[in-house]
Design an enzyme around this catalytic site. Structure first.
Site, PDB file in Angstrom:
ATOM      1  CD  GLU A 266       8.007  -0.045 -71.675  1.00 54.07           C
ATOM      2  OE1 GLU A 266       8.092  -0.265 -72.895  1.00 54.07           O
ATOM      3  OE2 GLU A 266       7.373   0.912 -71.202  1.00 54.07           O
TER       4      GLU A 266
ATOM      5  CG  ASP B 145       9.299  -4.929 -76.018  1.00 53.45           C
ATOM      6  OD1 ASP B 145       8.896  -3.785 -76.288  1.00 53.45           O
ATOM      7  OD2 ASP B 145      10.373  -5.163 -75.448  1.00 53.45           O
TER       8      ASP B 145
ATOM      9  CG  HIS C  12       2.611   0.574 -73.125  1.00 53.06           C
ATOM     10  ND1 HIS C  12       3.072  -0.282 -72.149  1.00 53.06           N
ATOM     11  CD2 HIS C  12       3.717   1.059 -73.753  1.00 53.06           C
ATOM     12  CE1 HIS C  12       4.399  -0.315 -72.180  1.00 53.06           C
ATOM     13  NE2 HIS C  12       4.805   0.481 -73.147  1.00 53.06           N
TER      14      HIS C  12
ATOM     15  CG  HIS D 142       6.305  -0.928 -77.400  1.00 48.18           C
ATOM     16  ND1 HIS D 142       6.870  -1.936 -76.652  1.00 48.18           N
ATOM     17  CD2 HIS D 142       6.295   0.171 -76.598  1.00 48.18           C
ATOM     18  CE1 HIS D 142       7.181  -1.478 -75.456  1.00 48.18           C
ATOM     19  NE2 HIS D 142       6.840  -0.196 -75.393  1.00 48.18           N
ATOM     20  CD  GLU D 143       4.854   3.692 -76.858  1.00 45.24           C
ATOM     21  OE1 GLU D 143       4.071   3.842 -75.900  1.00 45.24           O
ATOM     22  OE2 GLU D 143       6.080   3.583 -76.714  1.00 45.24           O
TER      23      GLU D 143
END
Length: 414
Positions: free
Chosen positions: A337, A341, A261, A257-258
């Site tokens: 977000e 995801d 970003h 997930h990170e």
């Protein structure tokens, strides 16, 4: 820890698998999670009211006027006068806001067992943050007022550019110079977990030379990870809670997930979108603050908007504006977000790991919400939506997918 129920190839029931996770949060734990998060809705309103009250007190008792007058006695140049006025304003504002900060940052967190620090440790970190604020904010404010003096009507546009430059610098220096003031960062040790994270990052061309672990357990038990920095300061960080409280599958899912970003350029886009909202706010200030000064300036000892004594007036308008703009800020973050995801599920391919991580966040995030509630107050997708997305990905991508029912108590803090 987890029981695998019947194999479910094409017949995998996404809704049943989602409910299996959600139903592990029941009773007092769910009531506490809901109460804490819903109480935060009121904190948005009361926080804005507290900020307005502090600025009003500074104006009502002529403190802003006195700060400016002292600046004029000590310095001759407008920039330096503004700097000293802003320094005193920041310090006095911090003191007046301290009761509210103690309640929201310490007392309330302790009430919900979300803070592990003593009051001494907590106030120590607050003083570090104050020192940083005194070093940075007066200079930033002095630059903004220099812009106001240069263009009293159109300063808001140039001011937005100053804010953008300030944010870019802070994004670059924060991981290297600011974050280590609050936590100790060490390289993630070599081993299968690091190798898996590095391989996942390499697959998407995400720099993974620096992977750090920071000791956030000294503050609380919340799991957390991030990709921070800008340019040469980019780094991957995960807190020790994530390592100690979760499985490898959860850690990899969170890191996927990170990485999303970073790969999706969310940092740049977030700054761009937020600057748009901030720019509109500065435009509102450029119109509302002069009106307030014309109406009440003599009573407050404020001359005009170029006067640094007008700083609390600008603060009042911005406090109200940012409170009203909360849903806009929340939606910028929540959309990103959601995108991260989806990226993380593809990158990590750990749908149950991501579902379990989403459930752990229920310690401080309400797990289920209606669409309006989520739109207004959620900076992240609700836990329910995250678990359902994970189970849908599993149904679409995992052959012979099996429903997993977590055992009771797996969410308990360790």
């Amino acid at each position: 820890m987890f029981e695998i129920l019947a194999s479910a190839a094409p017949g995998f029931d996404v809704e049943a698998a989602t409910r299996a996770y959600l139903e592990t949060l029941q009773g007092a734990a769910r009531e506490s999670s809901d109460a804490y998060f819903e109480g935060g809705y009121w904190l948005i309103l009361f926080g804005a009211a507290a900020a307005v009250l502090v600025d009003w007190l500074i104006l009502r008792f002529g403190l802003a006027n006195r700060f400016r007058n002292l600046g004029e006695r000590v310095f001759k140049r407008p920039f330096a006068i503004t700097w000293l006025t802003a320094l005193l304003y920041t310090l006095v504002g911090w003191v007046l806001s301290l009761p509210w900060s103690i309640y929201t940052g310490f007392v309330r967190e302790k009430q919900y067992d979300l803070l592990d620090q003593s009051f001494g440790a907590w106030i120590g970190e607050s003083l570090i943050a104050l020192a940083l604020g005194l070093a940075v904010m007066p200079l930033f404010i002095a630059v903004i007022y220099a812009v106001i003096r240069k263009s009293p009507r159109g300063w808001w546009a140039w001011g937005t550019g100053v804010v953008g430059l300030f944010l870019a610098v802070m994004l670059m220096v924060a991981p290297v110079f600011i974050s280590p003031l609050f936590n100790t960062y060490t390289e993630l040790e070599d081993g299968p977990l690091r190798e898996r994270i590095v391989a996942m990052a390499a697959q998407y061309d995400v720099p993974a030379d620096n992977i750090y672990v920071f000791d956030q357990s000294k503050q609380h038990k919340r799991i957390s990870a991030n990709v921070s920095g800008l340019g040469p300061t980019i780094r991957i960080s995960l807190n020790d809670n994530l390592l100690e409280r979760t499985s490898e599958e959860e850690i990899v899912a969170v890191m996927g997930h990170e990485l999303g970003h970073y790969k999706l350029n969310h940092g740049l886009w977030r700054v761009t979108f937020m600057l748009t909202i901030i720019g509109l706010g500065l435009f509102v200030v450029s119109r509302a603050a002069p009106w307030l000064i014309r109406k009440y300036g003599d009573r407050w000892g404020v001359r005009d908007i170029t006067d640094p004594a007008s700083l609390p007036v600008l603060g009042i308008v911005l406090s109200v504006y940012f409170m009203l703009a909360t849903p806009a800020f929340n939606n910028i973050t929540r959309v990103q977000e959601n995108e991260a995801d989806a990226f993380g599920l593809e990158a990590a391919q750990e749908p149950d790991g991501f579902a379990r991580a989403a459930m752990r966040l229920s310690e401080y995030r309400k797990i289920e919400a209606g669409p309006v509630e989520e739109f207004l107050f959620y900076t992240h997708p609700s836990g329910e939506n995250r678990v359902r997305r994970s189970m849908q990905w599993k149904a679409d991508n995992v052959p012979n997918a099996a429903m997993i029912v977590p055992e009771e108590g797996y969410l308990d803090p360790q």
